[in-house]
Design a protein around this motif. Sequence first.
Motif, short mmCIF file in Angstrom:
data_model
loop_
_atom_site.label_atom_id
_atom_site.label_comp_id
_atom_site.label_asym_id
_atom_site.label_seq_id
_atom_site.Cartn_x
_atom_site.Cartn_y
_atom_site.Cartn_z
N ALA A 5 1.70 25.63 2.19
CA ALA A 5 0.49 24.80 2.15
C ALA A 5 0.14 24.41 0.72
O ALA A 5 -0.21 23.26 0.45
CB ALA A 5 -0.67 25.55 2.80
N ALA A 6 0.25 25.36 -0.20
CA ALA A 6 -0.05 25.07 -1.61
C ALA A 6 0.94 24.05 -2.16
O ALA A 6 0.55 23.11 -2.88
CB ALA A 6 -0.02 26.36 -2.43
N LEU A 7 2.20 24.21 -1.82
CA LEU A 7 3.21 23.25 -2.27
C LEU A 7 2.92 21.87 -1.69
O LEU A 7 2.98 20.86 -2.40
CB LEU A 7 4.61 23.72 -1.85
CG LEU A 7 5.77 22.79 -2.22
CD1 LEU A 7 5.86 22.60 -3.72
CD2 LEU A 7 7.07 23.33 -1.67
N THR A 13 -0.70 15.11 -4.26
CA THR A 13 -1.28 14.47 -5.45
C THR A 13 -0.32 13.43 -6.03
O THR A 13 -0.74 12.57 -6.79
CB THR A 13 -1.63 15.50 -6.54
OG1 THR A 13 -0.43 16.12 -7.01
CG2 THR A 13 -2.60 16.55 -6.02
N GLN A 14 0.97 13.51 -5.66
CA GLN A 14 1.97 12.58 -6.19
C GLN A 14 2.47 11.59 -5.15
O GLN A 14 3.38 10.81 -5.43
CB GLN A 14 3.16 13.38 -6.71
CG GLN A 14 2.81 14.30 -7.87
CD GLN A 14 4.02 15.11 -8.27
OE1 GLN A 14 4.53 15.90 -7.49
NE2 GLN A 14 4.48 14.90 -9.49
N VAL A 15 1.88 11.60 -3.96
CA VAL A 15 2.43 10.79 -2.87
C VAL A 15 2.46 9.30 -3.21
O VAL A 15 3.43 8.60 -2.88
CB VAL A 15 1.69 11.05 -1.53
CG1 VAL A 15 0.31 10.45 -1.50
CG2 VAL A 15 2.53 10.56 -0.37
N LYS A 16 1.45 8.79 -3.89
CA LYS A 16 1.45 7.37 -4.25
C LYS A 16 2.64 7.03 -5.14
O LYS A 16 3.33 6.03 -4.92
CB LYS A 16 0.13 6.99 -4.93
CG LYS A 16 0.04 5.52 -5.23
CD LYS A 16 -1.30 5.13 -5.83
CE LYS A 16 -1.33 3.64 -6.12
NZ LYS A 16 -2.54 3.21 -6.76
N GLU A 17 2.90 7.86 -6.15
CA GLU A 17 4.03 7.63 -7.05
C GLU A 17 5.35 7.76 -6.30
O GLU A 17 6.29 6.99 -6.55
CB GLU A 17 3.99 8.59 -8.23
CG GLU A 17 2.86 8.34 -9.21
CD GLU A 17 1.52 8.96 -8.77
OE1 GLU A 17 1.52 9.84 -7.88
OE2 GLU A 17 0.48 8.53 -9.29
N PHE A 18 5.44 8.75 -5.39
CA PHE A 18 6.67 8.93 -4.61
C PHE A 18 6.96 7.69 -3.77
O PHE A 18 8.10 7.21 -3.73
CB PHE A 18 6.57 10.15 -3.70
CG PHE A 18 6.63 11.48 -4.40
CD1 PHE A 18 7.06 11.61 -5.71
CD2 PHE A 18 6.25 12.63 -3.73
CE1 PHE A 18 7.11 12.84 -6.35
CE2 PHE A 18 6.30 13.88 -4.35
CZ PHE A 18 6.74 13.98 -5.65
#
Length: 139
Positions: A5-7, A13-18
Motif C-alpha cells: 500500500a505504501a509503495l 504521486t508520479q502517475v501523471k509523469e508515468f
Amino acid sequence: TDIHAALGLSQLTQVKEFVERRNALAKRYDDLLANLPLKRPIVLPENRSSYHLYVIRLHTREEPDKHRRFFEELRRAGIGVNLHYMPVHLQPYYRNLGFQEGQFSEAEAHAREAISLPLYPDLTESQQNQVVRVLTDLL
C-alpha cells in the motif's frame, strides 16, 4: 500488505509523469513502426490511453507459426516481449462450461497475432530502437 500500500501510494504521486512518458514512447513506437506490415494500437482522438501495454498484431494467416517464431526470436535477442491474453472462452473453466474454439473468432485471432512490446517509463530511446531494429529484421 501495508508495504504494498505504501509503495502504491508513492507511485500514485508520479502517475501523471508515468502516463506522459508512456504516451511519448507509444507515439515514438507509432512513428518507428508506421511502415512495417503489422497492426499498431488504435486510440481514438477523443480518448487518451495510459498505455499499460503496447500491443502489436502480426499478420499470421499465411504463416501460422510466425507468432511463436517472432516471440521466441525477440526473447532470444533479450527483448522482454509478452503475450496478452488467452481468450476467456478458451480458459479451462469456460471450456468446462461448453465453450469451444471457433466461437469467438476475433478473440482467437488476436491471441494468434498479438505481442506486447516493452513499454515502461524508464525505457530508453536506445532500448526502443533496439526493439524496432530486431522486429524490422524479423519482418
